[in-house]
Design a protein around this motif. Structure first.
Motif, PDB file in Angstrom:
ATOM      1  N   CYS A 224       0.874  -1.174   0.000  1.00  0.00           N
ATOM      2  CA  CYS A 224       0.000   0.000   0.000  1.00  0.00           C
ATOM      3  C   CYS A 224       0.910   1.223   0.000  1.00  0.00           C
ATOM      4  O   CYS A 224       2.122   1.085  -0.219  1.00  0.00           O
ATOM      5  CB  CYS A 224      -0.932  -0.015   1.224  1.00  0.00           C
ATOM      6  SG  CYS A 224      -0.076  -0.051   2.807  1.00  0.00           S
ATOM      7  N   TYR A 225       0.358   2.415   0.215  1.00  0.00           N
ATOM      8  CA  TYR A 225       1.192   3.612   0.238  1.00  0.00           C
ATOM      9  C   TYR A 225       2.293   3.446   1.284  1.00  0.00           C
ATOM     10  O   TYR A 225       2.039   3.015   2.411  1.00  0.00           O
ATOM     11  CB  TYR A 225       0.362   4.846   0.565  1.00  0.00           C
ATOM     12  CG  TYR A 225      -0.717   5.143  -0.461  1.00  0.00           C
ATOM     13  CD1 TYR A 225      -0.440   5.091  -1.823  1.00  0.00           C
ATOM     14  CD2 TYR A 225      -2.004   5.474  -0.061  1.00  0.00           C
ATOM     15  CE1 TYR A 225      -1.414   5.363  -2.767  1.00  0.00           C
ATOM     16  CE2 TYR A 225      -2.993   5.737  -0.995  1.00  0.00           C
ATOM     17  CZ  TYR A 225      -2.701   5.683  -2.346  1.00  0.00           C
ATOM     18  OH  TYR A 225      -3.676   5.946  -3.261  1.00  0.00           O
ATOM     19  N   THR A 226       3.529   3.807   0.886  1.00  0.00           N
ATOM     20  CA  THR A 226       4.647   3.536   1.784  1.00  0.00           C
ATOM     21  C   THR A 226       5.764   4.559   1.611  1.00  0.00           C
ATOM     22  O   THR A 226       5.822   5.284   0.608  1.00  0.00           O
ATOM     23  CB  THR A 226       5.208   2.124   1.532  1.00  0.00           C
ATOM     24  OG1 THR A 226       6.203   1.827   2.517  1.00  0.00           O
ATOM     25  CG2 THR A 226       5.841   2.019   0.153  1.00  0.00           C
ATOM     26  N   GLN A 227       6.640   4.603   2.607  1.00  0.00           N
ATOM     27  CA  GLN A 227       7.890   5.352   2.539  1.00  0.00           C
ATOM     28  C   GLN A 227       8.981   4.446   3.083  1.00  0.00           C
ATOM     29  O   GLN A 227       8.792   3.748   4.073  1.00  0.00           O
ATOM     30  CB  GLN A 227       7.825   6.636   3.363  1.00  0.00           C
ATOM     31  CG  GLN A 227       9.149   7.417   3.374  1.00  0.00           C
ATOM     32  CD  GLN A 227       9.003   8.788   3.981  1.00  0.00           C
ATOM     33  OE1 GLN A 227       8.164   9.580   3.547  1.00  0.00           O
ATOM     34  NE2 GLN A 227       9.809   9.094   4.989  1.00  0.00           N
ATOM     35  N   VAL A 228      10.158   4.441   2.407  1.00  0.00           N
ATOM     36  CA  VAL A 228      11.298   3.633   2.840  1.00  0.00           C
ATOM     37  C   VAL A 228      12.511   4.552   2.938  1.00  0.00           C
ATOM     38  O   VAL A 228      12.786   5.320   2.007  1.00  0.00           O
ATOM     39  CB  VAL A 228      11.572   2.478   1.855  1.00  0.00           C
ATOM     40  CG1 VAL A 228      12.746   1.626   2.345  1.00  0.00           C
ATOM     41  CG2 VAL A 228      10.333   1.605   1.675  1.00  0.00           C
ATOM     42  N   ASP A 229      13.239   4.483   4.069  1.00  0.00           N
ATOM     43  CA  ASP A 229      14.391   5.353   4.308  1.00  0.00           C
ATOM     44  C   ASP A 229      15.611   4.531   4.701  1.00  0.00           C
ATOM     45  O   ASP A 229      15.498   3.556   5.469  1.00  0.00           O
ATOM     46  CB  ASP A 229      14.101   6.363   5.415  1.00  0.00           C
ATOM     47  CG  ASP A 229      12.999   7.350   5.039  1.00  0.00           C
ATOM     48  OD1 ASP A 229      13.024   7.825   3.893  1.00  0.00           O
ATOM     49  OD2 ASP A 229      12.132   7.631   5.874  1.00  0.00           O
ATOM     50  N   LEU A 230      16.792   4.930   4.180  1.00  0.00           N
ATOM     51  CA  LEU A 230      18.090   4.369   4.564  1.00  0.00           C
ATOM     52  C   LEU A 230      18.809   5.417   5.388  1.00  0.00           C
ATOM     53  O   LEU A 230      19.121   6.502   4.883  1.00  0.00           O
ATOM     54  CB  LEU A 230      18.889   3.981   3.319  1.00  0.00           C
ATOM     55  CG  LEU A 230      20.292   3.401   3.554  1.00  0.00           C
ATOM     56  CD1 LEU A 230      20.223   2.132   4.400  1.00  0.00           C
ATOM     57  CD2 LEU A 230      20.982   3.123   2.220  1.00  0.00           C
ATOM     58  N   VAL A 231      19.079   5.106   6.656  1.00  0.00           N
ATOM     59  CA  VAL A 231      19.449   6.126   7.634  1.00  0.00           C
ATOM     60  C   VAL A 231      20.795   5.818   8.273  1.00  0.00           C
ATOM     61  O   VAL A 231      21.123   4.661   8.558  1.00  0.00           O
ATOM     62  CB  VAL A 231      18.364   6.214   8.727  1.00  0.00           C
ATOM     63  CG1 VAL A 231      18.685   7.315   9.726  1.00  0.00           C
ATOM     64  CG2 VAL A 231      16.996   6.470   8.087  1.00  0.00           C
ATOM     65  N   TRP A 232      21.549   6.891   8.533  1.00  0.00           N
ATOM     66  CA  TRP A 232      22.811   6.815   9.267  1.00  0.00           C
ATOM     67  C   TRP A 232      22.480   6.663  10.752  1.00  0.00           C
ATOM     68  O   TRP A 232      21.938   7.569  11.368  1.00  0.00           O
ATOM     69  CB  TRP A 232      23.604   8.092   9.026  1.00  0.00           C
ATOM     70  CG  TRP A 232      24.981   8.115   9.626  1.00  0.00           C
ATOM     71  CD1 TRP A 232      25.318   8.258  10.929  1.00  0.00           C
ATOM     72  CD2 TRP A 232      26.216   8.016   8.908  1.00  0.00           C
ATOM     73  NE1 TRP A 232      26.662   8.232  11.099  1.00  0.00           N
ATOM     74  CE2 TRP A 232      27.253   8.090   9.864  1.00  0.00           C
ATOM     75  CE3 TRP A 232      26.534   7.859   7.568  1.00  0.00           C
ATOM     76  CZ2 TRP A 232      28.595   8.037   9.504  1.00  0.00           C
ATOM     77  CZ3 TRP A 232      27.874   7.810   7.223  1.00  0.00           C
ATOM     78  CH2 TRP A 232      28.897   7.891   8.176  1.00  0.00           C
ATOM     79  N   GLY A 233      22.785   5.489  11.327  1.00  0.00           N
ATOM     80  CA  GLY A 233      22.505   5.267  12.740  1.00  0.00           C
ATOM     81  C   GLY A 233      21.739   3.984  12.954  1.00  0.00           C
ATOM     82  O   GLY A 233      21.351   3.297  12.003  1.00  0.00           O
ATOM     83  N   GLY A 234      21.507   3.661  14.236  1.00  0.00           N
ATOM     84  CA  GLY A 234      20.845   2.422  14.596  1.00  0.00           C
ATOM     85  C   GLY A 234      19.424   2.619  15.072  1.00  0.00           C
ATOM     86  O   GLY A 234      18.732   3.561  14.665  1.00  0.00           O
TER      87      GLY A 234
END
Length: 479
Positions: A224-234
């Motif tokens: 469904c509608y989504t957002q995906v993020d690749l992030v610096w940190g844990g």
């Protein structure tokens, strides 16, 4: 004129003698080459050559090094031969000196005394200097690892598939006892564009350290509608829910223009997509033994408006995000239909729960009757209608509140009696049982009737006979 000519000839002879004298070749040759070392110092390799003065050899009497650091391999007393005499390669002494990485100039001055091949002194000494090449003053310590603060990375990112890789850049590993975490997270979102609120659906954390240069991250992406993020940190960087005026990842997304995200080379670690709403309308039903139903409505992560219809019911129910609502429906409402934005979510028709009791049946047989008794399962349960069939006879009763109702059939030749309960998947069967005396009583009565009939006939015959005899006698007397 003659005096001038004689003077010139004398000077020429003296010059020739000087040129032919041993002093013309009694000099050592000194040279050095500097190479930057991993520890941040220069290593200078010095070479001292005797110059091959007609097979005479030189013995070092003094060494002066600038800078004044030790030279391994060259010392006072070393002989430097023109052929095979002395130590080391033919005619050469080699030594190694370490100087700081900031050194821009280094010299070595060698004083030597010269000897004949047989060891006799020539009475001649020399002092010669050489300068090392390759000193720029820029030698720095070469690290064996890279620290967290200096480390850079490169990454790949496929948000639609929920996949990413992060790799340490360069040839050096991350230093021991240091690590860098990275976070990949997927969200439920209200639209295919950046919008809020968003709720974390799945996340993955990977660590780069001294033993792991490259890591792979995977998350499940909502359908469904989504957002995906690749992030610096844990995990400490994870934001959920992500609301309108709340925190954002900003430059922590890998591939951002600012730090720390800019320390990883690759595409921007952010994705928005999907084609359908993430609202999750759901309806479940809990039937009660009395025929009522409780409708349980929920909408998942986002607000949902339901419409519930049944016999005599047409209601709109608003369910807040992340909440649920229970709607009681009375007994007898028939089929319940739940819709959301015109689309059917679920429908239900009351059926008796397995935990509810069931009615029971007992029978009593006589020579002339079959009695069928229906017993209701108990208090708090709805009345139950029973339809009993015995042969061609059919009768109905309704039992309630744990009570009993009895149906009476005229006894016949049929044995089976069937009882059904409309609206319930339940059926009971009984039998008419002969008491065992009905047939004997019937035989005795018939016999008695036959005897009585014979008696009556015999009496009648006797009476008729008497009348006949009397008439006969009367007739005889007349004659």
């Amino acid at each position: 004129m003659l005096l001038s000519l004689a003077g010139g000839m004398l000077l020429g002879m003296l010059a020739a003698l000087v040129a032919a004298s041993p002093a013309a070749a009694h000099h050592t040759r000194v040279s050095g080459t500097a190479v930057c070392q991993p520890d941040g110092t220069y290593e200078i390799t010095w070479q001292v050559n005797n110059g091959s003065w007609e097979n005479r050899y030189a013995k070092i009497t003094k060494l002066v090094a600038r800078p004044q650091t030790p030279i391994a391999g060259i010392k006072v007393g070393n002989a430097i031969s023109a052929d095979t005499d002395g130590n080391g390669p033919r005619g050469v002494r080699t030594g190694v000196q370490r100087v700081p990485g900031t050194t821009t100039s280094a010299t070595l001055t060698v004083s030597a005394t010269w000897f004949e091949r047989n060891g006799d002194r020539t009475g001649i000494s020399s002092t010669d200097s050489g300068r090392a090449a390759g000193l720029k003053g820029t030698c720095r310590k070469t690290p064996r690892c890279v620290g967290m603060a200096q480390a850079t990375y490169k990454h790949t990112f496929d948000g639609a598939k929920g996949r990413a890789t992060v790799e340490l850049a360069g040839d050096l590993p991350l230093c021991q006892d240091q690590k860098q975490e990275f976070l990949l997270v997927s969200y439920f979102a209200p639209s295919a564009k950046p919008s809020w609120p968003q709720y974390a659906h799945d996340h993955d954390i990977a660590v780069i350290d001294a033993k792991h240069r490259k890591v792979e991250l995977k998350v499940d992406v909502p359908k469904c509608y989504t957002q995906v993020d690749l992030v610096w940190g844990g995990k400490g960087e994870l934001i959920t829910p992500m609301v309108g005026k709340g925190k954002r990842y900003g430059d922590k997304k890998l591939g951002s223009k600012g730090k720390p995200g800019s320390r990883s080379a690759g595409p921007l670690g952010a994705y928005n997509g999907g084609a359908v709403s993430c609202a999750q309308p759901k309806a479940t039903f809990a039937p009660a033994c009395d025929g009522s139903v409780t409708v349980h409505l929920s909408g998942g992560r986002y607000p949902v408006t339901f419409r519930v219809t049944a016999t005599g019911v047409n209601r709109t129910v608003n369910v807040p995000a992340g909440k649920s609502v229970e709607l009681p429906m009375p007994a007898g409402t028939g089929q319940i239909v739940v819709t959301e934005r015109g689309k059917e979510v679920a429908r239900y028709l009351w059926s008796r729960p397995s935990t509810c009791g069931l009615p029971t049946m007992s029978t009593e047989s006589t020579c002339t009757e079959l009695k069928v008794t229906i017993t209701h399962p108990g208090q708090g349960m709805p009345p139950i209608e029973a339809v009993a069939t015995y042969g061609t006879q059919e009768k109905k009763v309704t039992a309630s509140d744990g009570g009993s109702q009895t149906i009476v059939f005229a006894a016949g030749r049929e044995r089976a009696v069937n009882v059904q309960f409309p609206g319930h998947n339940h059926k009971l069967t009984g039998e008419y049982e002969d008491p065992g005396t009905c047939e004997k009583l019937a035989t005795t009565g018939a016999m008695t009737a036959r005897i009585s009939l014979i008696g009556i006939l015999m009496v009648a015959f006797g009476a008729a006979l008497i009348i006949f005899v009397r008439r006969r006698r009367a007739s005889t007397n007349e004659h």
